[in-house]
Design a protein around this motif. Sequence first.
Motif, PDB file in Angstrom:
ATOM      1  N   GLU A  77      39.476  36.758  30.245  1.00  0.00           N
ATOM      2  CA  GLU A  77      38.608  37.921  30.042  1.00  0.00           C
ATOM      3  C   GLU A  77      37.456  37.958  31.047  1.00  0.00           C
ATOM      4  N   ALA A  78      37.289  36.895  31.823  1.00  0.00           N
ATOM      5  CA  ALA A  78      36.200  36.840  32.808  1.00  0.00           C
ATOM      6  C   ALA A  78      36.475  37.835  33.932  1.00  0.00           C
ATOM      7  N   PRO A  79      35.425  38.210  34.666  1.00  0.00           N
ATOM      8  CA  PRO A  79      35.642  39.085  35.818  1.00  0.00           C
ATOM      9  C   PRO A  79      36.604  38.430  36.816  1.00  0.00           C
ATOM     10  N   MET A  80      37.257  39.254  37.600  1.00  0.00           N
ATOM     11  CA  MET A  80      38.291  38.760  38.509  1.00  0.00           C
ATOM     12  C   MET A  80      37.763  37.688  39.457  1.00  0.00           C
ATOM     13  N   THR A  81      36.568  37.842  39.981  1.00  0.00           N
ATOM     14  CA  THR A  81      36.036  36.831  40.903  1.00  0.00           C
ATOM     15  C   THR A  81      35.848  35.497  40.205  1.00  0.00           C
ATOM     16  N   LYS A  82      35.417  35.515  38.946  1.00  0.00           N
ATOM     17  CA  LYS A  82      35.240  34.273  38.181  1.00  0.00           C
ATOM     18  C   LYS A  82      36.604  33.617  37.907  1.00  0.00           C
ATOM     19  N   GLN A  83      37.632  34.430  37.648  1.00  0.00           N
ATOM     20  CA  GLN A  83      38.967  33.894  37.426  1.00  0.00           C
ATOM     21  C   GLN A  83      39.467  33.180  38.686  1.00  0.00           C
ATOM     22  N   ILE A  84      39.281  33.827  39.823  1.00  0.00           N
ATOM     23  CA  ILE A  84      39.721  33.225  41.092  1.00  0.00           C
ATOM     24  C   ILE A  84      38.938  31.948  41.372  1.00  0.00           C
ATOM     25  N   GLU A  85      37.628  31.970  41.087  1.00  0.00           N
ATOM     26  CA  GLU A  85      36.821  30.764  41.272  1.00  0.00           C
ATOM     27  C   GLU A  85      37.332  29.629  40.379  1.00  0.00           C
ATOM     28  N   GLY A 106      45.495  39.232  40.923  1.00  0.00           N
ATOM     29  CA  GLY A 106      45.359  40.485  41.678  1.00  0.00           C
ATOM     30  C   GLY A 106      46.296  41.567  41.152  1.00  0.00           C
ATOM     31  N   THR A 107      47.530  41.194  40.837  1.00  0.00           N
ATOM     32  CA  THR A 107      48.492  42.163  40.303  1.00  0.00           C
ATOM     33  C   THR A 107      48.037  42.684  38.951  1.00  0.00           C
ATOM     34  N   LEU A 108      47.540  41.777  38.102  1.00  0.00           N
ATOM     35  CA  LEU A 108      47.036  42.182  36.795  1.00  0.00           C
ATOM     36  C   LEU A 108      45.847  43.120  36.942  1.00  0.00           C
ATOM     37  N   ASN A 109      44.966  42.825  37.881  1.00  0.00           N
ATOM     38  CA  ASN A 109      43.799  43.675  38.105  1.00  0.00           C
ATOM     39  C   ASN A 109      44.227  45.074  38.549  1.00  0.00           C
ATOM     40  N   GLU A 110      45.224  45.147  39.447  1.00  0.00           N
ATOM     41  CA  GLU A 110      45.716  46.456  39.896  1.00  0.00           C
ATOM     42  C   GLU A 110      46.306  47.236  38.727  1.00  0.00           C
ATOM     43  N   ALA A 111      47.025  46.553  37.831  1.00  0.00           N
ATOM     44  CA  ALA A 111      47.604  47.217  36.665  1.00  0.00           C
ATOM     45  C   ALA A 111      46.511  47.734  35.744  1.00  0.00           C
ATOM     46  N   GLN A 117      47.819  29.585  44.571  1.00  0.00           N
ATOM     47  CA  GLN A 117      48.011  30.843  45.288  1.00  0.00           C
ATOM     48  C   GLN A 117      48.815  31.832  44.452  1.00  0.00           C
ATOM     49  N   GLN A 118      49.833  31.336  43.753  1.00  0.00           N
ATOM     50  CA  GLN A 118      50.642  32.212  42.890  1.00  0.00           C
ATOM     51  C   GLN A 118      49.797  32.770  41.746  1.00  0.00           C
ATOM     52  N   ILE A 119      48.932  31.934  41.178  1.00  0.00           N
ATOM     53  CA  ILE A 119      48.078  32.392  40.076  1.00  0.00           C
ATOM     54  C   ILE A 119      47.094  33.446  40.582  1.00  0.00           C
ATOM     55  N   ILE A 120      46.509  33.205  41.741  1.00  0.00           N
ATOM     56  CA  ILE A 120      45.566  34.174  42.305  1.00  0.00           C
ATOM     57  C   ILE A 120      46.280  35.497  42.591  1.00  0.00           C
ATOM     58  N   SER A 121      47.499  35.432  43.088  1.00  0.00           N
ATOM     59  CA  SER A 121      48.277  36.642  43.333  1.00  0.00           C
ATOM     60  C   SER A 121      48.549  37.377  42.024  1.00  0.00           C
ATOM     61  N   ALA A 122      48.861  36.628  40.972  1.00  0.00           N
ATOM     62  CA  ALA A 122      49.110  37.239  39.663  1.00  0.00           C
ATOM     63  C   ALA A 122      47.838  37.887  39.116  1.00  0.00           C
TER      64      ALA A 122
END
Length: 156
Positions: free
Chosen positions: A98-106, A130-135, A123-128
């Motif tokens: 539920e954290a903001p996307m930047t916090k998730q990536i961090e 990004g995909t979730l954020n786009e959705a 890298q796969q998790i970070i890509s996922a």
Amino acid sequence: MADVIKPSWMEGFVPDPAPPGGRWPKGVSGNPAGRPKGSLSKSDKIARALNEEGLDVVRVVLDAAKAGDMTACGHILNRIAPNLRSKSQTVEFDFDPEAPMTKQIEAVLAGVAAGQVPPDVGQQIISAIGTLNEARLTEELAQELEALKRDREGGR
């Protein structure tokens, strides 16, 4: 447009007209001299030959492999133990979806830095993420568009 130049061997050639509708009528073959009924296809012939002489071929390849033929060894080993497919492993690390996307990536990068997450899996998790954020953004835009349509229709 330039005229089409025909080769000399095609001079005077007139193709047969196509059947009406571009298809042959039922029961009429477009290739009357085709393969006779009951004859074997190429794959059937190969399968029959393998059934009859396959063991002899295997013995020849095995003998060649035993004699040091590395190509034969490769063929045998690929049949006995095929190449392994990569399989991602399960990882556990602190992560707040539920954290903001930047916090998730961090959080993912911290897991990679701490050795809890392999870099390729990170890298796969970070890509996922990004995909979730786009959705999520697409869903939000669709909801906003629907709300605008309702407001516009309600104002009429």
